[in-house]
Scaffold this motif. Structure first.
Motif, PDB file in Angstrom:
ATOM      1  N   ARG A   1      -2.216   8.971 -12.875  1.00 35.03           N
ATOM      2  CA  ARG A   1      -3.369   8.101 -12.976  1.00 35.03           C
ATOM      3  C   ARG A   1      -2.956   6.801 -13.657  1.00 35.03           C
ATOM      4  O   ARG A   1      -2.124   6.802 -14.562  1.00 35.03           O
ATOM      5  CB  ARG A   1      -4.508   8.760 -13.759  1.00 35.03           C
ATOM      6  CG  ARG A   1      -5.163   9.916 -13.010  1.00 35.03           C
ATOM      7  CD  ARG A   1      -5.870   9.424 -11.762  1.00 35.03           C
ATOM      8  NE  ARG A   1      -6.454  10.503 -10.969  1.00 35.03           N
ATOM      9  CZ  ARG A   1      -5.826  11.116  -9.965  1.00 35.03           C
ATOM     10  NH1 ARG A   1      -4.588  10.769  -9.639  1.00 35.03           N
ATOM     11  NH2 ARG A   1      -6.420  12.065  -9.282  1.00 35.03           N
TER      12      ARG A   1
ATOM     13  N   GLY B   1      -6.909   5.979  -9.450  1.00 36.60           N
ATOM     14  CA  GLY B   1      -7.910   5.673 -10.454  1.00 36.60           C
ATOM     15  C   GLY B   1      -7.825   4.263 -10.971  1.00 36.60           C
ATOM     16  O   GLY B   1      -8.373   3.944 -12.035  1.00 36.60           O
ATOM     17  N   ALA B   2      -7.140   3.374 -10.223  1.00 34.04           N
ATOM     18  CA  ALA B   2      -6.829   2.033 -10.731  1.00 34.04           C
ATOM     19  C   ALA B   2      -7.554   0.938  -9.952  1.00 34.04           C
ATOM     20  O   ALA B   2      -7.959   1.120  -8.808  1.00 34.04           O
ATOM     21  CB  ALA B   2      -5.322   1.790 -10.672  1.00 34.04           C
ATOM     22  N   ARG B   3      -7.681  -0.191 -10.588  1.00 31.43           N
ATOM     23  CA  ARG B   3      -8.141  -1.412  -9.935  1.00 31.43           C
ATOM     24  C   ARG B   3      -6.911  -2.278  -9.641  1.00 31.43           C
ATOM     25  O   ARG B   3      -5.816  -2.037 -10.142  1.00 31.43           O
ATOM     26  CB  ARG B   3      -9.119  -2.180 -10.819  1.00 31.43           C
ATOM     27  CG  ARG B   3      -8.501  -2.713 -12.111  1.00 31.43           C
ATOM     28  CD  ARG B   3      -9.516  -3.433 -12.986  1.00 31.43           C
ATOM     29  NE  ARG B   3      -8.885  -3.998 -14.187  1.00 31.43           N
ATOM     30  CZ  ARG B   3      -8.664  -3.342 -15.298  1.00 31.43           C
ATOM     31  NH1 ARG B   3      -9.038  -2.064 -15.395  1.00 31.43           N
ATOM     32  NH2 ARG B   3      -8.102  -3.929 -16.343  1.00 31.43           N
TER      33      ARG B   3
ATOM     34  N   GLU C   1      -6.430  -1.986  -2.280  1.00 32.84           N
ATOM     35  CA  GLU C   1      -7.410  -1.580  -3.292  1.00 32.84           C
ATOM     36  C   GLU C   1      -7.818  -0.120  -3.104  1.00 32.84           C
ATOM     37  O   GLU C   1      -8.006   0.610  -4.079  1.00 32.84           O
ATOM     38  CB  GLU C   1      -8.628  -2.498  -3.229  1.00 32.84           C
ATOM     39  CG  GLU C   1      -8.341  -3.902  -3.761  1.00 32.84           C
ATOM     40  CD  GLU C   1      -9.444  -4.902  -3.442  1.00 32.84           C
ATOM     41  OE1 GLU C   1     -10.359  -4.542  -2.654  1.00 32.84           O
ATOM     42  OE2 GLU C   1      -9.383  -6.037  -3.963  1.00 32.84           O
ATOM     43  N   ARG C   2      -7.894   0.313  -1.855  1.00 28.67           N
ATOM     44  CA  ARG C   2      -8.222   1.712  -1.577  1.00 28.67           C
ATOM     45  C   ARG C   2      -7.093   2.627  -2.066  1.00 28.67           C
ATOM     46  O   ARG C   2      -7.342   3.689  -2.639  1.00 28.67           O
ATOM     47  CB  ARG C   2      -8.458   1.905  -0.084  1.00 28.67           C
ATOM     48  CG  ARG C   2      -8.970   3.293   0.282  1.00 28.67           C
ATOM     49  CD  ARG C   2      -9.208   3.422   1.776  1.00 28.67           C
ATOM     50  NE  ARG C   2     -10.211   2.449   2.220  1.00 28.67           N
ATOM     51  CZ  ARG C   2      -9.999   1.579   3.201  1.00 28.67           C
ATOM     52  NH1 ARG C   2      -8.835   1.555   3.823  1.00 28.67           N
ATOM     53  NH2 ARG C   2     -10.949   0.742   3.563  1.00 28.67           N
TER      54      ARG C   2
ATOM     55  N   GLU D   1       0.830  -1.207   0.000  1.00 28.73           N
ATOM     56  CA  GLU D   1       0.000   0.000   0.000  1.00 28.73           C
ATOM     57  C   GLU D   1       0.866   1.258   0.000  1.00 28.73           C
ATOM     58  O   GLU D   1       0.599   2.218  -0.730  1.00 28.73           O
ATOM     59  CB  GLU D   1      -0.904  -0.025   1.232  1.00 28.73           C
ATOM     60  CG  GLU D   1      -1.793   1.185   1.405  1.00 28.73           C
ATOM     61  CD  GLU D   1      -2.549   1.146   2.726  1.00 28.73           C
ATOM     62  OE1 GLU D   1      -3.311   2.092   2.990  1.00 28.73           O
ATOM     63  OE2 GLU D   1      -2.359   0.176   3.493  1.00 28.73           O
TER      64      GLU D   1
ATOM     65  N   ALA E   1      -5.032   1.964  -4.501  1.00 28.89           N
ATOM     66  CA  ALA E   1      -5.065   1.943  -5.967  1.00 28.89           C
ATOM     67  C   ALA E   1      -6.137   2.884  -6.497  1.00 28.89           C
ATOM     68  O   ALA E   1      -5.933   3.553  -7.521  1.00 28.89           O
ATOM     69  CB  ALA E   1      -5.304   0.514  -6.466  1.00 28.89           C
ATOM     70  N   LYS E   2      -7.268   2.960  -5.804  1.00 30.55           N
ATOM     71  CA  LYS E   2      -8.351   3.838  -6.256  1.00 30.55           C
ATOM     72  C   LYS E   2      -7.926   5.299  -6.249  1.00 30.55           C
ATOM     73  O   LYS E   2      -8.442   6.103  -7.036  1.00 30.55           O
ATOM     74  CB  LYS E   2      -9.581   3.637  -5.371  1.00 30.55           C
ATOM     75  CG  LYS E   2     -10.346   2.350  -5.666  1.00 30.55           C
ATOM     76  CD  LYS E   2     -11.594   2.233  -4.801  1.00 30.55           C
ATOM     77  CE  LYS E   2     -12.354   0.950  -5.106  1.00 30.55           C
ATOM     78  NZ  LYS E   2     -13.555   0.795  -4.240  1.00 30.55           N
ATOM     79  N   SER E   3      -6.976   5.648  -5.364  1.00 27.18           N
ATOM     80  CA  SER E   3      -6.493   7.028  -5.343  1.00 27.18           C
ATOM     81  C   SER E   3      -5.753   7.373  -6.631  1.00 27.18           C
ATOM     82  O   SER E   3      -5.595   8.551  -6.973  1.00 27.18           O
ATOM     83  CB  SER E   3      -5.572   7.257  -4.141  1.00 27.18           C
ATOM     84  OG  SER E   3      -4.337   6.574  -4.301  1.00 27.18           O
TER      85      SER E   3
ATOM     86  N   ASP F   1      -4.603   2.587 -14.650  1.00 31.38           N
ATOM     87  CA  ASP F   1      -5.823   1.812 -14.858  1.00 31.38           C
ATOM     88  C   ASP F   1      -5.836   0.522 -14.048  1.00 31.38           C
ATOM     89  O   ASP F   1      -6.886   0.067 -13.612  1.00 31.38           O
ATOM     90  CB  ASP F   1      -5.985   1.482 -16.349  1.00 31.38           C
ATOM     91  CG  ASP F   1      -6.147   2.737 -17.184  1.00 31.38           C
ATOM     92  OD1 ASP F   1      -7.137   3.453 -16.986  1.00 31.38           O
ATOM     93  OD2 ASP F   1      -5.261   3.025 -18.014  1.00 31.38           O
TER      94      ASP F   1
END
Length: 323
Positions: free
Chosen positions: A259, A287-289, A280-281, A245, A283-285, A261
């Motif tokens: 950014r 904009g990614a999965r 995962e949280r 993380e 990664a969302k920062s 994907d």
């Protein structure tokens, strides 16, 4: 996003991490491969050439060319020759043959990219190798833990020093600041179908790309699938003790505009579900999965290594691209 047909790859990184990535993508059906390589090395043969000839350090560029050498007998000879280091104690001791070839071509042609393209054609490499910047760069890091008081920050300069520091790296910058990206590197990113960033030494091979003017903007403009390939473990020295993380948080801290994907992660690295939620949280920062895959190479005894298996990484990239 473009359709998954013979994609063009642009792979950003340096050293052994980029070598494994290039070995992975060249095994896939591809339209083209462009390796975009860090130019901050200041140690060993590269450091000597950089200092004596004032050229871009050739080591990571040479390694990328070796990774793209053809899988035939002649290509194997070229790979071994480019990577071969002279022994002994004389003036050539420690120099890699490929470094000297590139240095000589740059001296003759007066241009790093022309030299790389000529050597690429000579060995019939299955892709193009480009420096991220047309001038050598230095890395300066803010490091804690070098004093009794952990709050004290010290600056450590040089890629070798940053990679081997016993302290904790907090942030890096480039010297000179805001260097301009090579136009060929920007074009490769913008025209790609898949762009990869990492794996590799996080502070000395991966993050420096984001600090070169134009790279983050090109990553924003491209229609490519932008992939961050996470390291398999924290590295002694610069990322000791870092969680997966935190690797992503560090990317965002160095350029909040970045950014992506998808972030590709080894499934065995994070078996705990709560840790996966945190990752995962993070990664969302960006904009990614997150894509979890078996990525580790195995030795002949079946023991897992801290190295990406090119075939497994290729399969993961293809799976994500076809989604």
């Amino acid at each position: 996003m473009k359709t998954p047909h013979s994609p063009a790859f642009a792979c950003l990184g340096g050293g052994h991490g980029l070598f494994q990535t290039l070995r992975a993508v060249r095994s896939l059906d591809h339209r083209s491969i462009d390796a975009i390589v860090t130019v901050a090395d200041d140690g060993g043969s590269s450091g000597r050439i950089r200092k004596e000839l004032r050229q871009v350090p050739p080591g990571d560029l040479r390694m990328a060319l070796a990774a793209l050498a053809p899988f035939d007998d002649t290509g194997q000879v070229w790979e071994e020759t480019l990577q071969h280091r002279f022994g002994g104690h004389g003036a050539l001791a420690g120099h890699a043959v490929g470094n000297l070839l590139l240095a000589g071509l740059v001296d003759v042609l007066g241009d790093e990219i022309k030299a790389l393209d000529l050597l690429r054609a000579t060995i019939r490499a299955e892709g193009r190798v480009l420096p991220v910047c047309a001038r050598p760069l230095d890395i300066a890091a803010e490091v804690s833990g070098l004093d009794d008081d952990p709050r004290i920050m010290r600056e450590v300069r040089g890629q070798v020093a940053v990679a081997s520091t016993p302290g904790t790296v907090r942030r890096v910058r480039l010297i000179p600041e805001h260097p301009k990206a090579a136009p060929e590197a920007l074009q490769a990113i913008e025209q790609a179908d898949i762009v990869t960033l990492g794996p590799g030494s996080w502070f000395s091979s991966v993050i420096p790309h984001l600090l070169v003017d134009g790279i983050t903007e090109a990553l924003a403009r491209t229609e490519a699938m932008r992939v961050v390939v996470l390291n398999l473990s924290a590295e002694p020295g610069e990322t000791a003790g870092f969680s997966a993380e935190r690797h992503l948080h560090i990317l965002a801290q160095h350029d909040h505009r970045l950014r992506a994907d998808v972030v590709i992660v080894d499934s065995q690295m994070i078996p705990n579900q709560s840790d996966r939620v945190h990752l995962e949280r993070a990664a969302k920062s960006l904009g990614a999965r997150i894509g979890f895959y078996d990525l580790r190479e195995e030795d002949e005894d079946g023991l897992l290594l801290d190295r990406h298996d090119p075939a497994k990484l290729a399969s993961a990239l293809l799976s994500e691209y076809q989604q």
